[in-house]
Design a protein around this motif. Structure first.
Motif, PDB file in Angstrom:
ATOM      1  N   VAL A 133      89.545 -47.704  51.738  1.00  0.00           N
ATOM      2  CA  VAL A 133      90.765 -48.117  50.702  1.00  0.00           C
ATOM      3  C   VAL A 133      91.599 -48.124  51.059  1.00  0.00           C
ATOM      4  O   VAL A 133      92.440 -49.186  49.629  1.00  0.00           O
ATOM      5  N   LYS A 134      91.282 -47.754  52.310  1.00  0.00           N
ATOM      6  CA  LYS A 134      93.547 -47.816  52.158  1.00  0.00           C
ATOM      7  C   LYS A 134      93.926 -48.688  52.961  1.00  0.00           C
ATOM      8  O   LYS A 134      94.615 -49.854  52.214  1.00  0.00           O
ATOM      9  N   THR A 135      92.678 -49.830  53.838  1.00  0.00           N
ATOM     10  CA  THR A 135      92.783 -51.333  53.872  1.00  0.00           C
ATOM     11  C   THR A 135      93.166 -52.594  52.562  1.00  0.00           C
ATOM     12  O   THR A 135      94.223 -52.843  52.831  1.00  0.00           O
ATOM     13  N   TRP A 136      92.177 -52.215  51.608  1.00  0.00           N
ATOM     14  CA  TRP A 136      92.725 -52.704  50.104  1.00  0.00           C
ATOM     15  C   TRP A 136      93.728 -52.470  49.971  1.00  0.00           C
ATOM     16  O   TRP A 136      94.461 -53.753  49.200  1.00  0.00           O
ATOM     17  N   ARG A 137      94.030 -51.163  49.858  1.00  0.00           N
ATOM     18  CA  ARG A 137      95.872 -51.218  49.421  1.00  0.00           C
ATOM     19  C   ARG A 137      97.160 -51.503  49.661  1.00  0.00           C
ATOM     20  O   ARG A 137      97.828 -52.299  48.974  1.00  0.00           O
ATOM     21  N   GLU A 138      96.688 -51.753  51.388  1.00  0.00           N
ATOM     22  CA  GLU A 138      97.803 -52.300  52.409  1.00  0.00           C
ATOM     23  C   GLU A 138      97.406 -53.735  52.204  1.00  0.00           C
ATOM     24  O   GLU A 138      98.976 -54.913  52.480  1.00  0.00           O
ATOM     25  N   GLN A 139      96.491 -54.492  51.895  1.00  0.00           N
ATOM     26  CA  GLN A 139      96.208 -56.307  50.981  1.00  0.00           C
ATOM     27  C   GLN A 139      96.882 -56.445  49.969  1.00  0.00           C
ATOM     28  O   GLN A 139      96.339 -57.347  49.464  1.00  0.00           O
ATOM     29  N   GLY A 140      97.294 -55.263  48.862  1.00  0.00           N
ATOM     30  CA  GLY A 140      97.504 -55.817  47.308  1.00  0.00           C
ATOM     31  C   GLY A 140      96.566 -56.035  46.066  1.00  0.00           C
ATOM     32  O   GLY A 140      96.942 -55.704  45.515  1.00  0.00           O
ATOM     33  N   LEU A 167      86.958 -33.871  42.536  1.00  0.00           N
ATOM     34  CA  LEU A 167      85.933 -34.554  43.595  1.00  0.00           C
ATOM     35  C   LEU A 167      86.433 -35.240  44.466  1.00  0.00           C
ATOM     36  O   LEU A 167      86.410 -34.668  45.802  1.00  0.00           O
ATOM     37  N   PHE A 168      87.992 -36.467  44.223  1.00  0.00           N
ATOM     38  CA  PHE A 168      88.610 -37.157  45.423  1.00  0.00           C
ATOM     39  C   PHE A 168      89.565 -35.872  45.548  1.00  0.00           C
ATOM     40  O   PHE A 168      90.611 -35.807  46.805  1.00  0.00           O
ATOM     41  N   GLY A 169      90.479 -34.970  44.573  1.00  0.00           N
ATOM     42  CA  GLY A 169      91.445 -34.209  44.590  1.00  0.00           C
ATOM     43  C   GLY A 169      91.167 -33.209  45.896  1.00  0.00           C
ATOM     44  O   GLY A 169      92.169 -32.194  46.519  1.00  0.00           O
ATOM     45  N   LEU A 173      93.375 -38.402  45.773  1.00  0.00           N
ATOM     46  CA  LEU A 173      93.968 -39.023  45.149  1.00  0.00           C
ATOM     47  C   LEU A 173      94.766 -40.024  44.322  1.00  0.00           C
ATOM     48  O   LEU A 173      94.670 -41.066  43.542  1.00  0.00           O
ATOM     49  N   ASP A 174      95.870 -40.090  44.659  1.00  0.00           N
ATOM     50  CA  ASP A 174      96.867 -40.980  45.568  1.00  0.00           C
ATOM     51  C   ASP A 174      96.281 -42.346  45.775  1.00  0.00           C
ATOM     52  O   ASP A 174      97.204 -43.226  45.020  1.00  0.00           O
ATOM     53  N   LEU A 175      95.071 -42.737  46.167  1.00  0.00           N
ATOM     54  CA  LEU A 175      94.636 -44.181  46.859  1.00  0.00           C
ATOM     55  C   LEU A 175      93.848 -44.267  45.289  1.00  0.00           C
ATOM     56  O   LEU A 175      93.151 -45.649  45.602  1.00  0.00           O
TER      57      LEU A 175
END
Ligand SMILES: CSCCC(=O)C(=O)COP(=O)(O)O
Ligand code: MG
Length: 261
Positions: free
Chosen positions: A139-146, A163-165, A173-175
């Motif tokens: 998810v972090k990689t996808w976000r870096e890719q816009g 669940l994510f918090g 959650l910020d992701l």
């Protein structure tokens, strides 16, 4: 399994939870047993609170709808330990919730109550949301890719945020750019995916939906959404036909975004 390319026009990833980001066993062996174990006590101690009253109101509306559709919950004789009207009303709600859970129903009424009940289990540290190891780095990689990343689960938005918090990876959650639950419609209804695209402000073709359930995959495809089926340990077996039809991954790291660094 080999890598799977997603179309260059993809702007948004939409993720299912159970069987996709999170093991089915976490839901079936931890979250659901917590509800069964604490249901009666929870209702007794919160019965007079507005939130609980709203949950019970929604469950009653669901019962009325089920009766109209001849899907009525089996009625059992009230046992001898029940004395007051309140105890009787609570027992009826308990019976209905247990019946819905036994059938793994995804009604908004059930999911809303469950979300409220899990709140204290997560905030006290008794439960931590399980997430497969490949999920957060991808998810972090996808976000870096816009790309934008949204969640769509039958679990209520509140349950998703818990669940994510309070996850095994901390507060992640910020992701996520946002959350959808059955408030937008059932996951097996193609209209739900059209509504999600509208709310996000993109075309269905720009969304890639990751799920373990082929009925959901089929509905998303009908709406024009690109679909990848996620194969995790303990997920429902796919038929040969389904295996041939869908792009399959066993880890998010197999997704390859065409034309992105
Ligand atoms: C979001 S936590 C609870 C999971 C749940 O109740 C559920 O029904 C999972 O459904 P999904 O759509 O994520 O497969
Ligand atoms: Mg699922």
């Amino acid at each position: 399994m080999a890598s799977v390319s997603i179309p260059a026009c993809t702007s948004t990833l939409l993720l299912d939870i159970e069987g996709t980001t999170t093991p089915i066993t976490f839901v079936k062996d931890i979250l659901f047993p917590y509800i069964r174990e604490h249901l009666e006590d929870y209702l007794s101690s919160h019965w007079e609170e507005d939130e609980c009253k709203q949950d019970v109101h929604l469950l009653k509306k669901q019962i009325e709808e089920d009766m109209k559709q001849n899907r009525a919950c089996p009625v059992h004789a009230v046992d001898q330990t029940v004395h007051t009207d309140e105890e009787k009303a609570i027992r009826e709600v308990v019976e209905n919730v247990l019946w819905q859970m036994a059938a793994d129903r995804k009604s908004t009424a059930l999911k809303q109550l469950q979300g409220h009940m899990w709140r204290s289990a997560y905030s006290s540290g008794r439960i931590k949301g399980e997430v497969y190891q490949d999920v957060i780095p991808s998810v972090k990689t996808w976000r870096e890719q816009g790309l934008r990343v949204y969640i769509y689960s039958s679990g209520s938005v509140e349950a998703q945020k818990l669940l994510f918090g309070y996850s095994v990876e901390g507060d992640v959650l910020d992701l996520f750019d946002g959350h959808f639950d059955t408030g937008v419609g059932a996951k097996v209804d193609c209209k739900s995916y059209e509504r999600i695209a509208e709310r996000i402000g993109c075309q269905p073709e720009e969304i890639t939906f990751l799920t373990d359930v082929t009925r959901e995959a089929k509905a998303a495809e009908e709406a024009g959404v690109n679909v990848v089926v996620v194969v995790r340990p303990g997920n429902m077996e796919l038929t040969d036909e389904e295996r041939a039809h869908y792009n399959l991954i066993t880890s998010f790291s197999q997704l390859q975004l065409m034309g992105r660094a």
